[in-house]
Design a protein around this motif. Structure first.
Motif, short mmCIF file in Angstrom:
data_model
loop_
_atom_site.label_atom_id
_atom_site.label_comp_id
_atom_site.label_asym_id
_atom_site.label_seq_id
_atom_site.Cartn_x
_atom_site.Cartn_y
_atom_site.Cartn_z
N LEU A 149 0.79 -1.23 0.00
CA LEU A 149 0.00 0.00 0.00
C LEU A 149 0.83 1.28 0.00
O LEU A 149 0.59 2.18 -0.78
N ASP A 150 1.81 1.37 0.85
CA ASP A 150 2.56 2.62 0.95
C ASP A 150 3.88 2.59 0.17
O ASP A 150 4.55 3.61 0.04
N LEU A 151 4.26 1.41 -0.32
CA LEU A 151 5.52 1.23 -1.06
C LEU A 151 6.75 1.67 -0.25
O LEU A 151 7.81 1.89 -0.82
N GLU A 152 6.58 1.78 1.06
CA GLU A 152 7.64 2.32 1.92
C GLU A 152 8.91 1.49 1.88
O GLU A 152 10.01 2.01 1.77
N ASN A 153 8.80 0.19 1.97
CA ASN A 153 9.97 -0.67 2.01
C ASN A 153 10.04 -1.55 0.75
O ASN A 153 10.60 -2.63 0.76
N THR A 154 9.45 -1.07 -0.33
CA THR A 154 9.33 -1.84 -1.56
C THR A 154 10.05 -1.15 -2.70
O THR A 154 9.97 0.07 -2.85
N VAL A 155 10.77 -1.95 -3.50
CA VAL A 155 11.41 -1.43 -4.70
C VAL A 155 10.93 -2.25 -5.89
O VAL A 155 10.62 -3.43 -5.76
N LEU A 156 10.86 -1.60 -7.04
CA LEU A 156 10.46 -2.27 -8.27
C LEU A 156 11.65 -2.31 -9.21
O LEU A 156 12.34 -1.30 -9.38
N ILE A 157 11.88 -3.47 -9.81
CA ILE A 157 13.01 -3.63 -10.72
C ILE A 157 12.56 -4.34 -11.99
O ILE A 157 12.08 -5.48 -11.94
N GLY A 158 12.69 -3.64 -13.11
CA GLY A 158 12.36 -4.21 -14.41
C GLY A 158 13.56 -4.96 -14.96
O GLY A 158 14.70 -4.52 -14.83
N ILE A 159 13.30 -6.11 -15.56
CA ILE A 159 14.36 -6.93 -16.12
C ILE A 159 14.57 -6.54 -17.59
O ILE A 159 13.64 -6.58 -18.39
N GLN A 160 15.83 -6.17 -17.90
CA GLN A 160 16.20 -5.78 -19.25
C GLN A 160 16.17 -7.00 -20.18
O GLN A 160 16.46 -8.09 -19.73
N PRO A 161 15.85 -6.87 -21.44
CA PRO A 161 15.45 -5.63 -22.06
C PRO A 161 13.93 -5.43 -22.09
O PRO A 161 13.42 -4.36 -21.83
N ARG A 162 13.15 -6.48 -22.37
CA ARG A 162 11.74 -6.29 -22.67
C ARG A 162 10.86 -6.11 -21.43
O ARG A 162 9.78 -5.53 -21.52
N GLY A 163 11.33 -6.57 -20.29
CA GLY A 163 10.55 -6.36 -19.07
C GLY A 163 10.50 -4.90 -18.67
O GLY A 163 9.60 -4.48 -17.93
N VAL A 164 11.44 -4.10 -19.16
CA VAL A 164 11.48 -2.68 -18.82
C VAL A 164 10.33 -1.92 -19.45
O VAL A 164 9.78 -0.99 -18.85
N PHE A 165 9.91 -2.31 -20.64
CA PHE A 165 8.75 -1.64 -21.26
C PHE A 165 7.51 -1.83 -20.39
O PHE A 165 6.74 -0.91 -20.16
N PHE A 166 7.36 -3.06 -19.87
CA PHE A 166 6.24 -3.37 -18.98
C PHE A 166 6.39 -2.64 -17.65
O PHE A 166 5.45 -2.00 -17.17
N SER A 167 7.58 -2.68 -17.06
CA SER A 167 7.77 -2.04 -15.76
C SER A 167 7.64 -0.52 -15.85
O SER A 167 7.13 0.11 -14.90
N ASN A 168 8.04 0.08 -16.95
CA ASN A 168 7.84 1.52 -17.13
C ASN A 168 6.36 1.88 -17.06
O ASN A 168 5.98 2.90 -16.48
N ARG A 169 5.53 1.06 -17.65
CA ARG A 169 4.08 1.32 -17.63
C ARG A 169 3.51 1.14 -16.23
O ARG A 169 2.69 1.94 -15.80
N VAL A 170 3.96 0.11 -15.54
CA VAL A 170 3.49 -0.11 -14.16
C VAL A 170 3.89 1.07 -13.28
O VAL A 170 3.06 1.61 -12.53
N VAL A 171 5.12 1.51 -13.39
CA VAL A 171 5.60 2.62 -12.56
C VAL A 171 4.86 3.91 -12.90
O VAL A 171 4.51 4.69 -12.01
N ALA A 172 4.58 4.14 -14.18
CA ALA A 172 3.82 5.34 -14.57
C ALA A 172 2.43 5.34 -13.93
O ALA A 172 1.96 6.37 -13.44
N LEU A 173 1.78 4.18 -13.91
CA LEU A 173 0.46 4.09 -13.27
C LEU A 173 0.57 4.24 -11.75
O LEU A 173 -0.31 4.86 -11.12
N LEU A 174 1.61 3.68 -11.16
CA LEU A 174 1.80 3.84 -9.71
C LEU A 174 1.98 5.31 -9.34
O LEU A 174 1.48 5.76 -8.31
N LYS A 175 2.69 6.05 -10.18
CA LYS A 175 2.93 7.47 -9.91
C LYS A 175 1.64 8.28 -9.94
O LYS A 175 1.56 9.35 -9.34
N GLU A 176 0.62 7.77 -10.61
CA GLU A 176 -0.70 8.43 -10.60
C GLU A 176 -1.45 8.14 -9.30
O GLU A 176 -2.35 8.88 -8.93
N GLN A 177 -1.07 7.05 -8.63
CA GLN A 177 -1.80 6.61 -7.44
C GLN A 177 -1.14 7.04 -6.12
O GLN A 177 -1.83 7.24 -5.13
N VAL A 178 0.20 7.10 -6.12
CA VAL A 178 0.93 7.44 -4.90
C VAL A 178 1.95 8.53 -5.20
O VAL A 178 2.25 8.81 -6.36
#
Length: 169
Positions: A22-51
């Motif tokens: 919920l608070d992402l306080e002790n959580t880090v997100l790591i996208g795996i290069q190369p193609r997982g980063v396209f997916f993780s970029n989208r997830v992080v962009a949506l998270l930035k809209e929420q928190v």
């Protein structure tokens, strides 16, 4: 999956991540290069809209030299960007397709060079369920797909391929 289904799936996975962290306080997100980063970029962009974006620790991990087939074929080198410690933190690895499990095993090996996390979870867009060679299972799955070994799952991203789509070839 077409573009609309892909967008909805990424939104759902993002909400699931927030439900469990919920608070992402002790959580880090790591996208795996190369193609997982396209997916993780989208997830992080949506998270930035929420928190608050300042609460989000996001990195990218290149696993090239940790792969068990590094000497068998040529792999494209990518950049690792992890500007934070993973020591004692909850890590969410993000990749596009979970197939044999070998990429995730390599990512776990590479991750340990940055510290010892307290917990590691896996978020994947597509899980090719019955093709696993290693005992690895995703915690967050966008779409499970039952496919034959001769088939290939291809994820197309607008940023690289000009369209958003998941195809079974």
């Amino acid at each position: 999956m077409n573009e609309q289904q892909l967008d909805l799936t990424i939104q759902r996975l993002t909400h699931q991540l927030l439900e469990n962290h919920l608070d992402l306080e002790n959580t880090v997100l790591i996208g795996i290069q190369p193609r997982g980063v396209f997916f993780s970029n989208r997830v992080v962009a949506l998270l930035k809209e929420q928190v608050d974006p300042a609460r989000i620790s996001y990195g990218k991990l290149d696993i090239t030299f940790y792969r068990d087939d590094v000497r068998q074929r040529l792999h494209e080198l990518n950049q690792t960007e992890i500007p934070f410690s993973v020591e004692g933190r909850n890590v969410i690895l993000i990749d596009d397709v979970l197939w044999t499990g070998r990429t995730i095993r390599a990512a776990l090996d590479a991750l340990l060079d940055f510290g010892r996390p307290s917990k590691v979870e896996l978020c994947v867009l597509v899980d090719r369920r019955f093709t696993r060679q290693l005992p690895i299972q995703a915690d967050y799955v966008g779409r499970p797909i039952d496919s034959m070994l001769t088939q290939k799952v291809k994820v197309y991203w607008k940023e690289k391929d000009g369209k958003d789509e998941v195809a079974l070839l």
